[in-house]
Design a protein around this motif. Sequence first.
Motif, PDB file in Angstrom:
ATOM      1  N   SER A 199       7.641  15.722   7.733  1.00  0.00           N
ATOM      2  CA  SER A 199       7.765  14.548   6.881  1.00  0.00           C
ATOM      3  C   SER A 199       8.869  13.645   7.411  1.00  0.00           C
ATOM      4  O   SER A 199       9.957  14.114   7.759  1.00  0.00           O
ATOM      5  CB  SER A 199       8.090  14.993   5.448  1.00  0.00           C
ATOM      6  N   GLY A 200       8.580  12.357   7.507  1.00  0.00           N
ATOM      7  CA  GLY A 200       9.571  11.413   8.015  1.00  0.00           C
ATOM      8  C   GLY A 200       9.563  11.294   9.518  1.00  0.00           C
ATOM      9  O   GLY A 200      10.377  10.586  10.096  1.00  0.00           O
ATOM     10  N   SER A 201       8.613  11.965  10.189  1.00  0.00           N
ATOM     11  CA  SER A 201       8.588  11.924  11.650  1.00  0.00           C
ATOM     12  C   SER A 201       7.957  10.630  12.175  1.00  0.00           C
ATOM     13  O   SER A 201       8.009  10.366  13.369  1.00  0.00           O
ATOM     14  CB  SER A 201       7.822  13.136  12.185  1.00  0.00           C
ATOM     15  N   GLY A 202       7.361   9.835  11.288  1.00  0.00           N
ATOM     16  CA  GLY A 202       6.822   8.536  11.727  1.00  0.00           C
ATOM     17  C   GLY A 202       5.314   8.486  11.853  1.00  0.00           C
ATOM     18  O   GLY A 202       4.772   7.568  12.465  1.00  0.00           O
ATOM     19  N   LYS A 203       4.622   9.447  11.231  1.00  0.00           N
ATOM     20  CA  LYS A 203       3.147   9.475  11.326  1.00  0.00           C
ATOM     21  C   LYS A 203       2.537   8.218  10.706  1.00  0.00           C
ATOM     22  O   LYS A 203       1.706   7.535  11.329  1.00  0.00           O
ATOM     23  CB  LYS A 203       2.594  10.713  10.601  1.00  0.00           C
TER      24      LYS A 203
ATOM     25  N   THR B   9      -2.276  14.084   8.908  1.00  0.00           N
ATOM     26  CA  THR B   9      -2.311  15.184   7.947  1.00  0.00           C
ATOM     27  C   THR B   9      -1.160  16.131   8.233  1.00  0.00           C
ATOM     28  O   THR B   9      -0.609  16.143   9.335  1.00  0.00           O
ATOM     29  CB  THR B   9      -3.656  15.935   7.994  1.00  0.00           C
ATOM     30  N   HIS B  10      -0.757  16.887   7.250  1.00  0.00           N
ATOM     31  CA  HIS B  10       0.149  17.977   7.583  1.00  0.00           C
ATOM     32  C   HIS B  10      -0.432  19.323   7.147  1.00  0.00           C
ATOM     33  O   HIS B  10       0.271  20.296   7.011  1.00  0.00           O
ATOM     34  CB  HIS B  10       1.566  17.747   7.043  1.00  0.00           C
ATOM     35  N   GLU B  11      -1.746  19.331   6.919  1.00  0.00           N
ATOM     36  CA  GLU B  11      -2.411  20.600   6.627  1.00  0.00           C
ATOM     37  C   GLU B  11      -3.060  21.081   7.917  1.00  0.00           C
ATOM     38  O   GLU B  11      -3.890  20.392   8.512  1.00  0.00           O
ATOM     39  CB  GLU B  11      -3.463  20.401   5.542  1.00  0.00           C
TER      40      GLU B  11
ATOM     41  N   LEU C 159       0.801  -1.220   0.000  1.00  0.00           N
ATOM     42  CA  LEU C 159       0.000   0.000   0.000  1.00  0.00           C
ATOM     43  C   LEU C 159       0.835   1.273   0.000  1.00  0.00           C
ATOM     44  O   LEU C 159       0.313   2.368  -0.169  1.00  0.00           O
ATOM     45  CB  LEU C 159      -0.924   0.014   1.230  1.00  0.00           C
ATOM     46  N   ARG C 160       2.159   1.112   0.217  1.00  0.00           N
ATOM     47  CA  ARG C 160       2.998   2.306   0.263  1.00  0.00           C
ATOM     48  C   ARG C 160       2.910   3.046  -1.067  1.00  0.00           C
ATOM     49  O   ARG C 160       2.960   2.463  -2.131  1.00  0.00           O
ATOM     50  CB  ARG C 160       4.449   1.909   0.558  1.00  0.00           C
ATOM     51  N   ASP C 161       2.770   4.335  -0.973  1.00  0.00           N
ATOM     52  CA  ASP C 161       2.696   5.137  -2.199  1.00  0.00           C
ATOM     53  C   ASP C 161       4.087   5.277  -2.766  1.00  0.00           C
ATOM     54  O   ASP C 161       4.957   5.874  -2.155  1.00  0.00           O
ATOM     55  CB  ASP C 161       2.116   6.519  -1.890  1.00  0.00           C
TER      56      ASP C 161
ATOM     57  N   ALA D 123      14.928  -1.848   9.400  1.00  0.00           N
ATOM     58  CA  ALA D 123      16.261  -2.299   9.007  1.00  0.00           C
ATOM     59  C   ALA D 123      16.607  -1.657   7.668  1.00  0.00           C
ATOM     60  O   ALA D 123      15.825  -1.716   6.729  1.00  0.00           O
ATOM     61  CB  ALA D 123      16.281  -3.826   8.891  1.00  0.00           C
ATOM     62  N   MET D 124      17.771  -0.979   7.655  1.00  0.00           N
ATOM     63  CA  MET D 124      18.214  -0.357   6.402  1.00  0.00           C
ATOM     64  C   MET D 124      19.574  -0.947   6.061  1.00  0.00           C
ATOM     65  O   MET D 124      20.602  -0.367   6.402  1.00  0.00           O
ATOM     66  CB  MET D 124      18.351   1.159   6.572  1.00  0.00           C
ATOM     67  N   GLY D 125      19.557  -2.086   5.434  1.00  0.00           N
ATOM     68  CA  GLY D 125      20.816  -2.768   5.168  1.00  0.00           C
ATOM     69  C   GLY D 125      21.420  -3.217   6.483  1.00  0.00           C
ATOM     70  O   GLY D 125      20.778  -3.939   7.240  1.00  0.00           O
TER      71      GLY D 125
ATOM     72  N   ASP E  77      -4.865   7.892   6.441  1.00  0.00           N
ATOM     73  CA  ASP E  77      -3.546   8.476   6.237  1.00  0.00           C
ATOM     74  C   ASP E  77      -3.625   9.519   5.136  1.00  0.00           C
ATOM     75  O   ASP E  77      -3.780   9.179   3.969  1.00  0.00           O
ATOM     76  CB  ASP E  77      -2.541   7.371   5.882  1.00  0.00           C
ATOM     77  N   GLU E  78      -3.551  10.784   5.510  1.00  0.00           N
ATOM     78  CA  GLU E  78      -3.680  11.902   4.584  1.00  0.00           C
ATOM     79  C   GLU E  78      -4.865  11.743   3.634  1.00  0.00           C
ATOM     80  O   GLU E  78      -4.687  11.685   2.426  1.00  0.00           O
ATOM     81  CB  GLU E  78      -2.379  12.074   3.793  1.00  0.00           C
ATOM     82  N   PRO E  79      -6.063  11.651   4.188  1.00  0.00           N
ATOM     83  CA  PRO E  79      -7.231  11.384   3.343  1.00  0.00           C
ATOM     84  C   PRO E  79      -7.501  12.513   2.346  1.00  0.00           C
ATOM     85  O   PRO E  79      -8.176  12.298   1.351  1.00  0.00           O
ATOM     86  CB  PRO E  79      -8.370  11.253   4.353  1.00  0.00           C
TER      87      PRO E  79
END
Lengths: 419, 237
Positions: free
Chosen positions: B40-44, B198-200, A415-417, B12-14, B166-168
């Motif tokens: 963005s990237g904060s884990g929402k 959301t980030h609005e 589902l990841r965009d 896990a990133m490598g 998620d960000e509908p």
Amino acid sequence: MFDVDVWQEIFSTIKKNKLRTFLTGFSVAWGIFMLMILLGSGNGLQNGVKEQFAENSVNIMWMWTGDTSIPYQGLKEGRTIKFNNADYNFLKEKDEDLELVSSRYYLPGNIMYTYKNEYGSFETSSCHPALKEMEKVKLTSGRFINDLDLNESRKVIVLAENVRKALFKEEDAIGKYVKLNTVPFKVIGVSFDAKRRDGRTSYIPVSTAQRIFNGADRVHTFAITTKMVNTAEEADSITAKVRQGMAQRHKFDPKDKRAMGSFNMLAEYIRTMKIFQAIKIFVWIIGIGTLIAGIVGVSNIMLILVKERTREIGIRKALGASPASVITLVLLESILITTIAGYIGLLVGVGIMEGINYGLEQMLAAGGGERIFFRNPTVDFTTAITSMVILVVSGALAGYLPARKAANVKPIEALRDEN
Amino acid sequence: MIQISNLHKSYAMGSNSLHVLKGLNLEIEEGEFVSIMGSSGSGKSTLLNILGILDDYDRGTYYLGGKLIQGLNETKAAMTRNEMIGFIFQSFNLISFKNAMENVALPLYYQKVSRKKRNQIALEYLDRLGLKEWAGHLPSELSGGQKQRVAIARALISKPQIILADEPTGALDSATSFEVMDILKDINNQGKTVIIVTHEHDIAAMTKKIIRLKDGVIEEVIKNGDLQLFKERILTE
Ligand SMILES: Nc1ncnc2c1ncn2[C@@H]1O[C@H](COP(=O)(O)OP(=O)(O)OP(=O)(O)O)[C@@H](O)[C@H]1O
Ligand SMILES: [Mg+2]
């Protein structure tokens, strides 16, 4: 699995992806089609050759004599070997490997057949009553020579149909007399076999032939049937034993093929059928190979489908689809496609073979094509069922890997965009 | 409804791993209308996925409706999602070859509701969202707002206690976004717990509670009464 809803779900997926489904099914249909064509052709060839053998009992054996070519026990080569009635009794009584025996005395020169004003020269065969069964003589009317005819050396004859036609035209021949040279013979039967080339042979009792045509107890050839065996080796050993017996009686080397010639049909029959067995195995291997290529094709396409449908599968899982239901979805779709496509291939393949069979039958019925070594090139029911089972199993096999892959799709990954 | 304590999650990133959630504590009552914000990237999304049992976590505890959600097998997780949670995604995630009605009905398929019945229920839900005439249309024939309304109908049809979104409104223009938010508000008014990412700010301002994520923990929780304050602060920022 028998839930109507599952099937509706699968059908709606298939219906909305027609081209994809068609392409997937085609390779399987092709595989099974080829298998059917190959198997049918193999069967046709085998049946054709069997038909050739079927003109006689398969366990028939013929023996004839000539001049010795190997010196034997101080006797020089070049001696003429002659069978006689005592040999008949010996074969009949002493050899437990043999079942039926018939001896033949060749009538000297051309025999002229006469009935009223009609006459002609035709071939005559002399024999024992057993020959009817051994060479599968077919009668259109009357009867064949019996033991009484033989024991009393009756002057009776079974006329070949074309001889009857030449002499009697539209007249019924049974009970009438035809002259062989100057001797009148009573017609007791008429023989006819459409498949037989030598339909021109008429039959008289061998005892009569010997008496009337100065044969004394001379016999030219024997036809015998051996007991049924399953291997060519056993058949060959029966031949060897018969030869041994005759060699002892007439003092020639059993290995001397000139002194006594013999042909054991059973040995040839078993060898030929063995070749067909090998051909059949070969055909199955090729057919299964083609089918495996089809399965691999389906599996590949299903894998691509699963990849294409990753997002859809992810959505389904997020909405509550269990791994089992995803597996069922993919597996059943694969099985359904393989089975239906395979069935179509099966039908088309069998249909074509039946069509060829129909054409052959028509040709045979019209009197042609008797030299074609091809008969009934069809696939039997068991083979068709076996193929269907193979299809379903292969559908499951083809779907297994993709199904497992689908079940392992993680909803978040799916589902990841990506954009 | 939701109790989370000391939640850790890393990817896990490598050879090394990226620690996204670092001992997060969170409590959400039944009937709340919550928005999760953060850079963005904060884990929402990570947090929302864990809430929706789409992903598992490394450490801590997560209780959903009093039940500990931990190490569920796929089948159990799927069942729990189906019964308790409705999902709404930024990119709608409708199945392209199914029409609106069939898409909406899908969750009921996994509850073994008969085809006729689930289609009928799906039509009712589409009607509620003003999409009855579009029931037979494929997603490709719908506008973004219509698609999202179909997705909302699908999220609602299994009568879940919680709606996760998620960000509908991420893919919608502002007018349509407000429509969608109105619908979510209605749903919340009917007693369902609604959690959106959301980030609005203006979207977040329409919810009753804002959770701000930063560095893998909750930096700030702004409650209903403070919303006005929050709005003013945003305006001055
Ligand atoms: N499956 C994954 N594997 C590795 N890293 C991941 C994975 N999913 C998310 N991340 C990383 O984890 C961090 C948090 O991601 P997340 O999607 O939760 O952010 P977000 O707050 O939703 O951001 P955005 O507002 O951009 O959607 C990001 O740095 C991201 O790159
Ligand atoms: Mg996100």
